[in-house]
Design an enzyme around this catalytic site. Structure first.
Site, PDB file in Angstrom:
ATOM      1  N   ASP A 175     -41.900 -30.240  33.816  1.00 39.63           N
ATOM      2  CA  ASP A 175     -40.415 -31.509  34.733  1.00 39.63           C
ATOM      3  C   ASP A 175     -39.392 -31.011  33.299  1.00 39.63           C
ATOM      4  OD1 ASP A 175     -38.681 -32.645  35.198  1.00 39.63           O
ATOM      5  OD2 ASP A 175     -39.917 -34.660  35.713  1.00 39.63           O
TER       6      ASP A 175
ATOM      7  N   ASP B 124     -37.249 -28.885  38.243  1.00 43.48           N
ATOM      8  CA  ASP B 124     -38.584 -28.581  37.575  1.00 43.48           C
ATOM      9  C   ASP B 124     -38.294 -27.208  37.363  1.00 43.48           C
ATOM     10  OD1 ASP B 124     -40.598 -30.523  38.443  1.00 43.48           O
ATOM     11  OD2 ASP B 124     -38.909 -30.525  39.746  1.00 43.48           O
TER      12      ASP B 124
END
Length: 259
Positions: free
Chosen positions: A149, A220
């Site tokens: 992330d 992400d």
């Protein structure tokens, strides 16, 4: 080798959803973010019973990263170099021993809000440390994957409503510039190498019907060294996971490497 990254937003909250996805998707390696658990509190037995080795870098209630692997792991290291005072658990590395050895770096990049302020300063400093670490690993000229992330929306096309993010730390010019500096080192955005279409997201907020309206963002990412990019065969977002029972606000994204 199927390698995935997934911000699970709390291992306790995803104690049923995560094993269900693993059983369905069958990834060889998974980097997890926001496990929100100390190492000894992580329910490793569940995943070991599924055939995964478990390596964690945990922190009580916040952050925390982990690697689950069906393949052998070696040289596991925890923590991003460059600041010995940094106590936040946001980085874990390991070499995955498949047919080709792959260095995997699992990361949970700081959010940075509110802006301006110390949290945004920390985000930019962290990204500079990551750039320095990436240079070291790239100099070794081995297949390397930086996945996790990133809390960065690289371009307006990576948000359903980019106008809502113009003053957010995830899309500020300084954040995007720091992300582009990573790419400029020679890294490849695996997803964009396979799919240039808009409307592809990995995060939908729990509020304001974001999922139902497809008001998402792509934050992400899997960035590949040139040697890893040469092995890339596919990259997909498992969007359907967001519609499951008690989902994370993120979904998994994975690559297949010829490794």
């Amino acid at each position: 080798m199927k390698l995935a990254t997934f911000n699970i937003n709390g291992i306790k909250a995803r104690i049923e959803a995560l094993p269900a996805w693993l059983a369905a998707a069958q990834p060889d390696v998974v980097c997890l973010q926001e496990i929100k658990s100390v190492d000894e509190g992580f329910p490793r037995e569940i995943f070991e019973a599924m055939g995964y080795r478990v390596e964690t870098h945990g922190q009580k209630s916040f952050n925390g990263v982990a690697i689950l692997s069906k393949l052998p792991l070696e040289d596991v290291t925890r923590g991003l170099p460059g600041d010995e005072t940094d106590e936040q658990a946001r980085w874990i590395e390991a070499t995955v021993l498949g047919r080709r050895a792959i260095r995997v770096c699992g990361l949970y990049l700081p959010n940075g809000n509110p802006v301006p302020g110390p949290k945004y300063d920390y985000k930019l400093a962290w990204m500079s440390r990551m750039e320095a670490r990436a240079k070291v690993l790239l100099a070794q000229e081995e297949p390397t994957v930086f996945c996790g992330d990133y809390n960065v929306i690289p371009q307006d096309a990576d948000a359903a409503k980019p106008e809502l993010w113009t003053t957010d730390a995830l899309a500020l010019p300084q954040s995007r510039a720091a992300y582009r500096r990573l790419l400029a080192l020679g890294l490849t955005d695996a997803f964009r190498a396979r799919d240039a279409s808009p409307g592809q997201y990995t995060f939908w907020d729990y509020q304001a019907g974001a999922w139902e309206r497809n008001n998402g963002i792509r934050i992400d990412h899997l960035l590949l060294s040139p040697q890893a990019a040469d092995l890339l065969r596919d990259c997909q977002i498992d969007k359907q996971v967001r519609a499951g029972d008690k989902p994370s606000d993120h979904v998994p994204i994975w690559i297949n490497l010829d490794a």
